[in-house]
Every structure is written in C-alpha cells, then in structure tokens.
Design an enzyme around this catalytic site. Structure first.
Site, PDB file in Angstrom:
ATOM      1  N   ASP A 134       0.840  -1.196   0.000  1.00  0.00           N
ATOM      2  CA  ASP A 134       0.000   0.000   0.000  1.00  0.00           C
ATOM      3  C   ASP A 134       0.878   1.250   0.000  1.00  0.00           C
ATOM      4  O   ASP A 134       2.039   1.212   0.396  1.00  0.00           O
ATOM      5  CB  ASP A 134      -0.890   0.036   1.256  1.00  0.00           C
ATOM      6  CG  ASP A 134      -1.872  -1.131   1.287  1.00  0.00           C
ATOM      7  OD1 ASP A 134      -2.163  -1.686   0.221  1.00  0.00           O
ATOM      8  OD2 ASP A 134      -2.317  -1.461   2.399  1.00  0.00           O
TER       9      ASP A 134
HETATM   10  N1  URA Z   1      -1.338  -5.932   3.841  1.00  0.00           N
HETATM   11  C1  URA Z   1      -1.810  -4.673   3.850  1.00  0.00           C
HETATM   12  O1  URA Z   1      -2.862  -4.394   4.417  1.00  0.00           O
HETATM   13  N2  URA Z   1      -1.092  -3.729   3.213  1.00  0.00           N
HETATM   14  C2  URA Z   1       0.083  -3.981   2.596  1.00  0.00           C
HETATM   15  O2  URA Z   1       0.701  -3.059   2.060  1.00  0.00           O
HETATM   16  C3  URA Z   1       0.563  -5.294   2.613  1.00  0.00           C
HETATM   17  C4  URA Z   1      -0.166  -6.250   3.240  1.00  0.00           C
END
Ligand code: URA
Length: 232
Positions: free
Chosen positions: A105
C-alpha cells in the site's frame, strides 16, 4: 548469445545508452582488456569481460533489485498522481522494464523487490508457490484474540491461508503471510476490532530487507539472494 555492447551496459545498470557511447568514444570501455570505441559492436556477455574505467561490469540476464519503499510512494510502474517505486530508480535503470514484484500500500514501508523477470516474479506470487512475507506492524488498540486470524477468516469469499502472528507487546507484532489479498493485514486486524497504524515489510521469500538501506534507497540482489528466490 551476441548482444550490442551498449545494450549490455544498460541492462547491467552500468550506464545509459548515451553515457555508454560517450564513455566508449573517450576510451573508457574495454572488452577483454582492449579499448572499444564503438558501442554498436556485438559481444557475447557470457564469454567477454567488459569493464568501464577498469571496473568489471557483471552481466545480468534479469535485474533484481530490493528497495526500502518509503511511505507516500506507490508500488506501480506509472501513476498519474503519485511517485512510483520505479521513479525512485536512477535513469540508467528506467529503460529496463522493471516492475514491482507484488504490491505494498502507499503508506506501507519496507522491502519491495523490483525486477524484469516476469516468469520468476509470477511464480513467486502464484497461489501455489507464494513466497513467505514477514511484516512488522503497530496497532491502534489491542486486537480481539478470539478472532481466528491465524487459522483463517473469510475474506473476499474465501478463507485466508494460515498466518503466524507474534506479538512483542499488546500493540506491536510481526505477521507472516503466504498470500497477498488487497489490504490483507489491515483488513484482518480490522475484523479483530483494531486498526493497523504502521506496516513495514521486513522480508520476502526468506530475504530480509537490508538494514543499511534508508527509505527510498535500493541495491541489486546478490547472486546468492537471486538463487534463493529461484530455488523457492
Ligand atoms: N497488507 C496490507 O494491508 N497492506 C500492505 O501493504 C501489505 C499487506
């Protein structure tokens, strides 16, 4: 296998094409110890020893890079709005067709691999082989331990795969996953009544983030690290 000298140098991440032809004209490039002033010559990268300013350039069929992704950068090759992990690479690596192997993310930090090896990347992320990923996290409030996050919960119509959670106190811990659903970790802890306020990927396929990399910095994988990914 023969390839143009300038292509070899750009693929190795040593120089851009323009830099390569300038360096060649200036007599800075040698092939097997002899100065080569024309970058269009064809060489066999497996047989020849190419050097720039006396430093041997290692041949790479594929490029594998690890980056310490900073917050606010998207793990994509292009984005109309935000900076991408590819934008953080130097110019001579921009033309190699590198893409992130998996996604983090925008606000998640830590280890992201970039490569142009589509086949290996695909197989590392396929449900059959999915490489193990370890994240450290901070929660807003303690999570409800009665929610079976480790054995599996229903998400997007399917059960999540077994996960391992190790808490170091009520709010800080590590989680190991072998899959990567959209916002998976955030959604898992939300289901258990908490919120992830910090998330960092610490390792991928058993390869830890190099602690000497500051946010935004990158380095090539070593041959040993690349071999370990290939062996998974
Ligand atoms: N899980 C999440 O919620 N975000 C990420 O970036 C990776 C795994």
């Amino acid at each position: 296998m023969l390839m143009r000298l300038d292509k070899f140098l750009t693929h190795a991440g040593a120089l851009t094409r323009t830099e390569a032809s300038k360096a060649a004209r200036a007599g800075r490039i040698t092939v097997d110890g002899k100065s080569v002033r024309d970058c269009s010559v064809k060489i066999d990268p497996r047989q020849c020893s190419v050097a720039v300013d006396g430093e041997i350039v290692v041949y790479r069929q594929y490029t594998w890079i690890m980056m310490n992704k900073p917050s606010g950068v998207v793990s994509a090759t292009e984005d109309g709005r935000d900076k991408t992990v590819v934008d953080l690479l130097p110019e001579q690596l921009q033309s190699l067709g590198l893409f992130p192997c998996g996604r983090l993310d925008r606000d998640t930090v830590g280890l992201i691999m970039l490569t142009n090896d589509g086949e290996l990347s695909h197989s590392l992320l396929s449900p059959k082989h999915h490489a193990e990923k370890v994240y450290s996290f901070t929660l807003s409030v303690p999570y409800d331990k009665s929610v079976p996050l480790e054995t599996g919960i229903l998400m997007d119509g399917k059960m999540t795969k077994p996960a391992v959670i190790q808490m170091s106190d009520e709010l800080h811990g590590r989680i190991t996953l072998t899959e990567g659903k959209y916002h998976q970790i955030k959604r898992m802890f939300e289901r258990a009544g908490s919120k992830v306020v910090f998330l960092k990927r610490e390792s991928f396929g058993g390869i830890p983030l190099d602690v000497s990399l500051a946010p935004g910095e990158w380095r090539y994988l070593t041959q040993d690290e690349e071999d370990r990914l290939r062996a998974l």
